[in-house]
Motif scaffolding. Sequence first.
Motif: not given
Length: 266
Positions: A145-146, A150-152, A212-213, A218-219
């Motif tokens: 997924f990364r 996409v945000w999961i 999409r990110q 990174v948060c």
Amino acid sequence: MAEAEKNQEIIPNSKPATKNTTSSSIFNRSVTIHSASMANSYLQSTSRFYNSFESMKGKVKKLRSLFESPKPQKPNPDELQIQATHKLQSFKSMGPEYNRFPSFGFINNSKIRLPGTEDRIVVYLTSLRGVRRTYEDCYAVRMIFRGFRVWIDERDVSMDSAYKKELQSVLGEKNVSLPQVFIRGDHVGGAEVIKQMFETGELVRVLDRFPRQQPGFVCEGCGGARFVPCGNCSGSRKLFDEDEGVLKRCLECNENGLIRCPDCCS
């Protein structure tokens, strides 16, 4: 008379020489006998050791034949080609267990749904390495997924036991395997299903409508851990009640003194 005295002087001197010769010959015989006996005993011990070693080798071979499976035969190239063709077939032909819907992809016929997650991808996983196979499956699904950026919504059951209870309630089972993936609220399956969708290209169509990110995002709040220490109790899980003068359990954090990151998990 002088010659007789000389002979008498020579005779006593010759007797000790005879004694020395006799004792040396006896010593030589004893050394020879002792050396021969040592050689025989060494040869006997060597032969016994060799025989015991050979018998041990035979026992080991018998044990190996009992526990070892026979060597597999080399597969036929035609069979490999058939297996590869079946592996790359579409999920549409996998049978009645799965159906494709043009709305977002493909879901399970069991109609298992996770309420309140119609706009996201939810993955129940674990970050602990207690069971190697489970950790590797969770890591593989996360990396897939990364890779699509996409945000999961990662719900780590090892960080918060409430996620495990939530998953058990949704699936209706006490013993659940990880990871488990929900896309737009619909239950998709575990690691094998996600890997198969990725290999056949079905996952690309499923994730086409998700935003999409930015690459390398990174948060800043949690650094990608998805959890931060509770600001109310500072992670101690205890609060002092001034009115009653006692310590009480903090109700805002989990059993580890953590809360979900408000920046990326809201």
